[in-house]
Design a protein around this motif. Sequence first.
Motif, mmCIF file in Angstrom:
data_model
loop_
_atom_site.group_PDB
_atom_site.id
_atom_site.type_symbol
_atom_site.label_atom_id
_atom_site.label_comp_id
_atom_site.label_asym_id
_atom_site.label_seq_id
_atom_site.Cartn_x
_atom_site.Cartn_y
_atom_site.Cartn_z
ATOM 1 N N PHE A 52 29.254 101.147 -7.743
ATOM 2 C CA PHE A 52 29.084 100.086 -8.734
ATOM 3 C C PHE A 52 28.705 98.792 -8.022
ATOM 4 N N TYR A 53 28.184 97.862 -8.808
ATOM 5 C CA TYR A 53 27.856 96.532 -8.307
ATOM 6 C C TYR A 53 29.012 95.588 -8.617
ATOM 7 N N ASP A 54 29.626 95.052 -7.586
ATOM 8 C CA ASP A 54 30.545 93.950 -7.828
ATOM 9 C C ASP A 54 29.734 92.658 -7.889
ATOM 10 N N THR A 55 30.407 91.546 -8.086
ATOM 11 C CA THR A 55 29.695 90.271 -8.249
ATOM 12 C C THR A 55 28.862 89.936 -7.021
ATOM 13 N N ARG A 56 29.422 90.183 -5.838
ATOM 14 C CA ARG A 56 28.695 89.866 -4.602
ATOM 15 C C ARG A 56 27.438 90.714 -4.479
ATOM 16 N N GLN A 57 27.551 92.011 -4.747
ATOM 17 C CA GLN A 57 26.391 92.879 -4.590
ATOM 18 C C GLN A 57 25.335 92.591 -5.650
ATOM 19 N N LEU A 58 25.770 92.213 -6.854
ATOM 20 C CA LEU A 58 24.806 91.846 -7.889
ATOM 21 C C LEU A 58 24.037 90.599 -7.475
ATOM 22 N N MET A 59 24.722 89.639 -6.857
ATOM 23 C CA MET A 59 24.046 88.441 -6.370
ATOM 24 C C MET A 59 23.054 88.789 -5.258
ATOM 25 N N LEU A 60 23.461 89.675 -4.346
ATOM 26 C CA LEU A 60 22.558 90.083 -3.266
ATOM 27 C C LEU A 60 21.330 90.797 -3.820
ATOM 28 N N ALA A 61 21.538 91.641 -4.831
ATOM 29 C CA ALA A 61 20.408 92.352 -5.438
ATOM 30 C C ALA A 61 19.436 91.373 -6.075
ATOM 31 N N ALA A 62 19.964 90.332 -6.724
ATOM 32 C CA ALA A 62 19.101 89.349 -7.377
ATOM 33 C C ALA A 62 18.354 88.498 -6.354
ATOM 34 N N ILE A 63 19.038 88.125 -5.276
ATOM 35 C CA ILE A 63 18.413 87.270 -4.266
ATOM 36 C C ILE A 63 17.345 88.027 -3.484
ATOM 37 N N SER A 64 17.556 89.319 -3.266
ATOM 38 C CA SER A 64 16.674 90.089 -2.387
ATOM 39 C C SER A 64 15.464 90.677 -3.095
ATOM 40 N N ARG A 65 15.239 90.340 -4.352
ATOM 41 C CA ARG A 65 14.055 90.855 -5.037
ATOM 42 C C ARG A 65 12.790 90.268 -4.429
ATOM 43 N N ASN A 66 11.656 90.868 -4.752
ATOM 44 C CA ASN A 66 10.377 90.432 -4.198
ATOM 45 C C ASN A 66 9.912 89.170 -4.927
ATOM 46 N N HIS A 67 10.367 88.012 -4.448
ATOM 47 C CA HIS A 67 10.022 86.755 -5.108
ATOM 48 C C HIS A 67 8.567 86.354 -4.861
ATOM 49 N N LEU A 68 7.974 86.841 -3.776
ATOM 50 C CA LEU A 68 6.579 86.494 -3.501
ATOM 51 C C LEU A 68 5.656 87.068 -4.569
ATOM 52 N N ARG A 69 5.986 88.256 -5.062
ATOM 53 C CA ARG A 69 5.183 88.837 -6.135
ATOM 54 C C ARG A 69 5.304 88.000 -7.403
ATOM 55 N N GLY A 70 6.528 87.564 -7.711
ATOM 56 C CA GLY A 70 6.713 86.698 -8.874
ATOM 57 C C GLY A 70 6.005 85.369 -8.705
ATOM 58 N N LEU A 71 6.021 84.836 -7.466
ATOM 59 C CA LEU A 71 5.308 83.585 -7.199
ATOM 60 C C LEU A 71 3.814 83.762 -7.427
ATOM 61 N N SER A 72 3.254 84.864 -6.960
ATOM 62 C CA SER A 72 1.820 85.110 -7.134
ATOM 63 C C SER A 72 1.451 85.177 -8.611
ATOM 64 N N ILE A 73 2.276 85.855 -9.394
ATOM 65 C CA ILE A 73 1.993 85.975 -10.827
ATOM 66 C C ILE A 73 2.062 84.613 -11.503
ATOM 67 N N MET A 74 3.081 83.822 -11.161
ATOM 68 C CA MET A 74 3.233 82.518 -11.800
ATOM 69 C C MET A 74 2.134 81.551 -11.362
ATOM 70 N N LEU A 75 1.719 81.625 -10.094
ATOM 71 C CA LEU A 75 0.603 80.787 -9.654
ATOM 72 C C LEU A 75 -0.679 81.160 -10.388
ATOM 73 N N LEU A 76 -0.881 82.462 -10.571
ATOM 74 C CA LEU A 76 -2.061 82.909 -11.308
ATOM 75 C C LEU A 76 -2.033 82.395 -12.740
ATOM 76 N N LEU A 77 -0.865 82.462 -13.374
ATOM 77 C CA LEU A 77 -0.745 81.942 -14.738
ATOM 78 C C LEU A 77 -0.958 80.432 -14.773
ATOM 79 N N PHE A 78 -0.442 79.735 -13.758
ATOM 80 C CA PHE A 78 -0.567 78.277 -13.713
ATOM 81 C C PHE A 78 -2.034 77.856 -13.612
ATOM 82 N N PHE A 79 -2.755 78.455 -12.660
ATOM 83 C CA PHE A 79 -4.156 78.069 -12.478
ATOM 84 C C PHE A 79 -5.032 78.572 -13.626
ATOM 85 N N SER A 80 -4.656 79.717 -14.217
ATOM 86 C CA SER A 80 -5.410 80.192 -15.381
ATOM 87 C C SER A 80 -5.251 79.232 -16.548
#
Length: 493
Positions: A182-210
Motif C-alpha cells: 500500500f501507499y502510505d502518505t510518504r510514498q504517495l508524496m514520493l510517487a507524485a513528486i517523481s512523475r515525469n514533470h518534463l512531459r507535462g511542462l512540454s505539453i503546457m508550453l505547447l498549449l501556452f504558445f498555441s
Amino acid sequence: MTSIDFTQENRLPLSAVFFLIIVSMKNATKQLWPVLLVIFVSKDDFKLFWKIIIALLVILLFGVIRGVLMYRNFTYAVKGDELIVKKGVLKKTTLSIPLHKIQNISNRQGFWQQILDITTLSVDTAGSTKSEMEIYLDIKTSDAFKEFILHSKKESIATQTNESESETAETHEPAQVLKTYFYDTRQLMLAAISRNHLRGLSIMLLLFFSAFNQLGESLQKQMLEYTWAYIPKTASLIYWLTVIVFILIISMVLNFVHTCLKYYNLNVNLYDNRVTYKAGLIKNIQQVIHLDKIQVIVQTANVFEKMLNTSSLRVHQFLNLGEKAQKEVAFFLPGFLQSRQLTENIYPEMTTEEFSEVHSKKNFFRRQLYFYAGIPTAILTGLAFFDIRSLYLIVPVLAIAATAAWFRYRKSRAEIGNRYVQVYAGVFGDKISTLKVSNIQSVKLRQSIFQERTQTASVVISTRWASLNIPFLEEQTAREVVDYLLFRLEFEN
C-alpha cells in the motif's frame, strides 16, 4: 461475509436506483445536447431561464422513469455453471454466461458511486473485447459475489475435467492474502513528486504558445508592448526563463494533485493465484490480475525516481477473448518503493534462478550515436541557411547525443535463465522487462545489412503484449540465445 444466496435471483441494492437515474440523465444529456443547443439559441418568446428549467425537468423525468425501470427489471444469479443476468427497460433481455468463459472480473467506483457506497462489477468473457455485463452492487456484496463466481468457476472447470468429487466439494473459504502492499502518505508524496514533470511542462508550453499564436496580431503587439514597458529588453532571457519555471511549477502541482487523486488509498493484495489492485479517491478502480495470465512485468525509473530511490511498476495481463478478440489489463504503480519485491513475490522461482548475461556490442553505441546526432545535426545545418546562429547549437547537441547513446549502450543487456528472461534498457532512466519463458510467442534473429558487415545480430522476443529487443549481440551469441529460448519454450510447453 454477506448472507445473500447468489444461486437465487437477486435485485440490485436500493442505492443503485439513484445511480441508474444519474446514468440515465447523463446519457440523455449526451444524446440530446444538439437539440438543447438549438432550443437555447433560438429566438422566441421563452426566456433562457425557463428553457433551462424545462430542459432539466424533462431530463430528470426521463432519468427517473428509465432508472426505476432498469432497477425493477435487473436481476442476477449463478445457476449451475452459468451466470444469468436479466435486464432491460421496456424490452427485457436475459444474458447467460458460462462460468468457464469468464476471463476477468474487475471493480470500478466513480465519484457518485462512492457517495452512494456502490461499485460497478465488470465481467469480461471470451468473445467480447469489452465488458459483457456490469452489475451495480454495494462493496461487501460485490466482493462476496466476485469470490463466489471465482469459486463456482473453479468448481465448474474441475467438473468438466473430471476431477475427484472430494476436490470439487470442498467448502468455499475466502482466499488468504499472502502479501499486502500500500501507499502510505510518504510514498504517495514520493510517487507524485517523481512523475515525469518534463512531459507535462512540454505539453503546457505547447498549449501556452498555441494560445498566444491564436491571438490577433494587434493583441499580441499590445501584450508585448505592455511586457517590455515593465521589463527591460536586456532581461528578456531572464523573463522567459521565469515564465518557463512558472509553467513548470504549475505542471508539477497539476501532476501532484492528479497522482494523489488517482493513487489515493492504493492497495495491492497478492494471493496464491492472483493480484488485486485498488486505488483512487474520486474514481475508485479495482482490478484482478491472474498470475497465470501475466505476460510481462515492466519496472521503470525516470531521472526523478532514481534521485528518490524509487521506481514504477506496470503489470500486464493479456486476455484471450476469442479467435480475434484480445484485451490487455494492466495496473501501474508509480514511485513504488517495493517494485523489485513485488516482482519477486509474483515470480518466486526467479529468486533462485541462475541467469546468463549477454551485452550489446559497441557497434550499438555507434549506431545510436548516428541516430541521436545525425537527425538534429542535419536539421540545424538546414536552418543555418536562414540563421547562421543555429550552428552554435551543434556542439551541445552532439554532446547530449553522445551521452544518450553511451547510456543506452551501457544499459542494453539481457539476463536469460531457464524459466525467466529479463531485458534491460533505458537512456537517462532505467527499464527492466521481466517475462516467463512459457509466455514467449516467438523468438527471431534479426540482422540488417550493417549488422552483417559487423557480424552482429539482434534477438526479438515476441509476446502477446509486445516485442522485446536485445540489440547488437555477437552473431554467434545471438544464435545461441535464439536456440536456447526455443528449446526452453518447447520444454516448458
